[in-house]
Design an enzyme around this catalytic site. Structure first.
Site, short mmCIF file in Angstrom:
data_model
loop_
_atom_site.label_atom_id
_atom_site.label_comp_id
_atom_site.label_asym_id
_atom_site.label_seq_id
_atom_site.Cartn_x
_atom_site.Cartn_y
_atom_site.Cartn_z
N ASP A 77 0.81 -1.21 0.00
CA ASP A 77 0.00 0.00 0.00
C ASP A 77 0.85 1.26 0.00
OD1 ASP A 77 0.73 -0.71 2.69
OD2 ASP A 77 -0.71 0.77 3.43
N GLU A 130 0.00 -1.18 5.67
CA GLU A 130 1.09 -0.73 6.54
C GLU A 130 1.00 0.75 6.85
OE1 GLU A 130 4.99 0.95 7.69
OE2 GLU A 130 3.80 1.40 5.90
#
Length: 374
Positions: A77, A130
């Site tokens: 991400d 994350e």
């Protein structure tokens, strides 16, 4: 761009193509599916036993499931924004090029090239979320295992990261009775403002001694308020050994001393993590860097990463490494130097080879630790 799956082992040209395609797939936190599907196909094409778990993590493995395992874990991400995707000379621009698709791509390349001895397993994991709450890393902790872990974050090709500060994030909510603005009683917004200033005084912000890594650092990340209600969200970067329970009790007392209509709600509590230069993973990375560049740096970082999740939970050798300048994280000009990316992939390959040799010896000798690298 070619649509075929990459063939093991990944060449330098294919490594650049892989990263280019990864950066070209938008994957803001919560929207990682397209990248996850792409990476699952690429890993399967390289011969990895590949699947995606319930939260969207991509997991590729080479070797028997019960063998000693090296895990290379990076996140898919990104934050929003970033420059348009392009290659300009030796630089690849685009959101995620540094944080952290460059490190994750280097891990895939390294795993494809590594000389894996019999009896050793290599896993590549691309996790989700994350940049928010590390949902992906927490799922990996609960469902997988490893004997040695490399976390993929931008450190620079010549640097090994051995520690991250923790984070304690909480909200302070204030509720006050309706009153006219001419009233001498403080409004909810005023109470919230007093709390923030009192918190700065209480923590000694700006007056603490010693390295910043060892200091408590509060930041006001959001505020809203009216006459009758207000809320502050505070993010504290915390040092090793920080007693979050005791600190929160003091914060609650501080808030109530300002106004009885305040409430503290914990939003996140992730402890700091630190390993040492003697850690087998840090040592393998350092030796591989020295062999390729002649010099190595060890650093600690003031933010957090998935190392904060896996390190305390598993208590196995762990360190962080990856290509890219960390100062490029989240910037409008984010880019990675492709020659550094390829160098880091070589260094990771060497380090995985070293760790695999150590784990193979561990599997044979049952010593209970990864042997020293010479």
């Amino acid at each position: 761009m070619r649509e075929r799956a990459l063939a093991a082992a990944v060449t330098d040209a294919e490594a650049v193509e892989l990263l280019h395609r990864m950066v070209g797939i938008a994957s803001v936190s919560g929207s990682e599916d397209d990248l996850g599907l792409f990476l699952a196909a690429q890993l399967a094409g390289l011969g990895f036993d590949t699947h995606r778990d319930e939260v969207g993590n991509v997991i590729g493995a080479l070797g028997d499931a019960d063998a000693p395992t090296i895990m290379l874990l990076g996140h898919m991400d990104t934050v929003p924004g970033g420059p348009p995707l392009r290659i300009d000379g030796d630089r690849l621009y685009g959101r995620g090029a540094v944080d952290a698709k460059g490190p994750l791509a280097a891990m895939i390349v390294a795993a494809s090239r590594a000389n894996r001895p019999d009896g050793v397993r290599i896993m590549v994991v691309g996790v989700v979320d994350e940049e928010r709450d590390s949902v992906g890393a927490h799922k990996i902790v609960a469902t997988q295992r490893a004997d040695a872990v490399v976390i993929g974050e931008p450190s620079g090709a010549g640097t090994v990261v051995v520690g991250y500060k923790g984070v304690l994030r909480f909200a302070c909510s204030v509720r006050r009775p309706q009153a006219h603005t001419s009233s001498p009683e403080p409004t909810a917004s005023e109470v919230a403002a007093r709390f923030w200033q009192s918190l700065l005084d209480f923590t000694g912000t700006g007056a603490q001694d010693g390295p910043v890594f060892q200091q408590l650092s509060p930041t006001l990340v959001r505020m809203s308020g009216t006459l009758i209600d207000a809320e502050l969200v505070v993010s504290c970067r915390t040092p090793m050994g920080f007693d979050a329970t005791a600190f929160l009790a003091d914060v609650a007392k501080l808030a109530l001393s300002i106004d009885a209509g305040t409430e503290i709600t914990v939003l996140e509590d992730t402890p700091a993590v630190r390993t040492s230069r003697a850690d087998p993973v840090a040592r393998a990375l350092a030796r591989s860097i020295r062999d390729r560049t002649g010099d190595v740096e060890f650093k600690v970082k003031l933010g957090t990463s998935d190392m904060n999740v896996l390190g305390p939970a598993w208590q196995v050798p762990i360190a962080t490494y990856g290509p890219g300048d960390p100062h490029q994280d989240h910037t409008p000009d984010e880019h990675i130097v492709l020659s550094e990316y390829l160098l880091a992939a070589q260094i990771l390959t060497d380090a995985v080879d070293r760790l695999a040799t150590g784990l193979a010896a561990l599997s044979t000798s049952h010593l209970g630790r990864i042997p020293s690298q010479t």
